[in-house]
Write an enzyme that holds these catalytic residues in place. Structure first.
Site, short mmCIF file in Angstrom:
data_model
loop_
_atom_site.label_atom_id
_atom_site.label_comp_id
_atom_site.label_asym_id
_atom_site.label_seq_id
_atom_site.Cartn_x
_atom_site.Cartn_y
_atom_site.Cartn_z
N GLY A 49 0.92 -1.10 -0.01
CA GLY A 49 -0.02 -0.03 -0.16
C GLY A 49 0.73 1.26 0.04
O GLY A 49 1.95 1.26 0.09
N GLU A 65 -0.66 0.77 -6.23
CA GLU A 65 0.25 0.38 -5.28
C GLU A 65 0.88 -0.99 -5.12
O GLU A 65 2.07 -1.22 -5.05
CB GLU A 65 -0.02 1.04 -3.71
CG GLU A 65 -0.14 2.22 -3.53
CD GLU A 65 1.32 2.96 -3.42
OE1 GLU A 65 2.10 2.21 -3.10
OE2 GLU A 65 1.36 4.33 -3.60
N GLU A 69 4.74 -2.12 -6.07
CA GLU A 69 5.42 -2.80 -5.09
C GLU A 69 5.73 -4.46 -5.48
O GLU A 69 6.46 -4.86 -5.10
CB GLU A 69 4.73 -2.77 -3.73
CG GLU A 69 4.75 -1.28 -3.10
CD GLU A 69 3.98 -1.07 -1.70
OE1 GLU A 69 3.81 -2.22 -1.20
OE2 GLU A 69 3.87 -0.06 -1.24
N GLU A 120 10.80 -7.77 -0.05
CA GLU A 120 10.37 -8.94 -0.51
C GLU A 120 9.05 -9.05 -0.13
O GLU A 120 8.32 -8.28 0.71
CB GLU A 120 11.38 -9.88 0.33
CG GLU A 120 11.13 -10.01 2.03
CD GLU A 120 12.20 -10.97 2.54
OE1 GLU A 120 12.06 -12.29 2.06
OE2 GLU A 120 12.70 -10.61 3.34
#
Length: 164
Positions: A49, A65, A69, A120
């Protein structure tokens, strides 16, 4: 006593709360966790997020987001809850202040490839996620989202479970 930075529109020592969107991404009975690459909660397992941009809906923020990511495409399915994330500094001043809109989403196949501020990623059951995450609110949001989901259909025979 240290003085907060002069730029009060900063995320640190802000002059107003920042709107953030957390995304509880489900694939079957597993939820996507990322290890945070930025403060607050640097290095901790969390939900993907980030901050909402001007002109962007909450669901558009959730999709962007997660894509930034992890590279995954998601379909938002609803709002789980709203969380106040207020982090004081050692002197009691507000160091970070986020209003987090927590969104549930579903993800199809694909591998999470970390980028942006995710170090990760892993897929975990709600119970595993509760063990990995350190912030009580993250645990609460995941369990709340799990309780709001319809039971996923059982996997087809011979289909492997999603991996961590």
């Amino acid at each position: 006593m240290t003085t907060p930075p002069a730029d009060r529109s900063s995320r640190e020592y802000p002059d107003r709360p920042w709107v953030g969107v957390g995304v509880v991404v489900w694939r079957g009975d597993r939820v996507l966790l990322i290890r945070r690459g930025k403060a607050p909660r640097l290095g901790q397992w969390s939900l993907p997020g980030g901050a909402q941009s001007v002109g962007e809906t909450v669901f558009e923020t959730a999709v962007r987001e997660v894509r930034e990511e992890t590279g995954l495409e998601v379909v938002p399915t609803g709002i789980v809850t709203v969380v106040d994330a207020i982090t004081p500094d050692a002197e009691g001043r507000v160091h970070f202040h986020y209003t987090l809109v927590e969104v549930a989403a579903e993800s199809a196949d694909g591998d999470a490839v970390c980028a942006d501020d995710a170090l990760e990623a892993c897929w975990a059951t709600a119970d595993e996620a509760a063990e990995l995450t350190e912030w009580d609110e993250t645990r609460r949001v995941i369990l709340l989202s799990a309780s709001q989901r319809p039971s996923p259909p059982p996997p087809a025979p011979g289909t492997p479970a999603p991996s961590r």
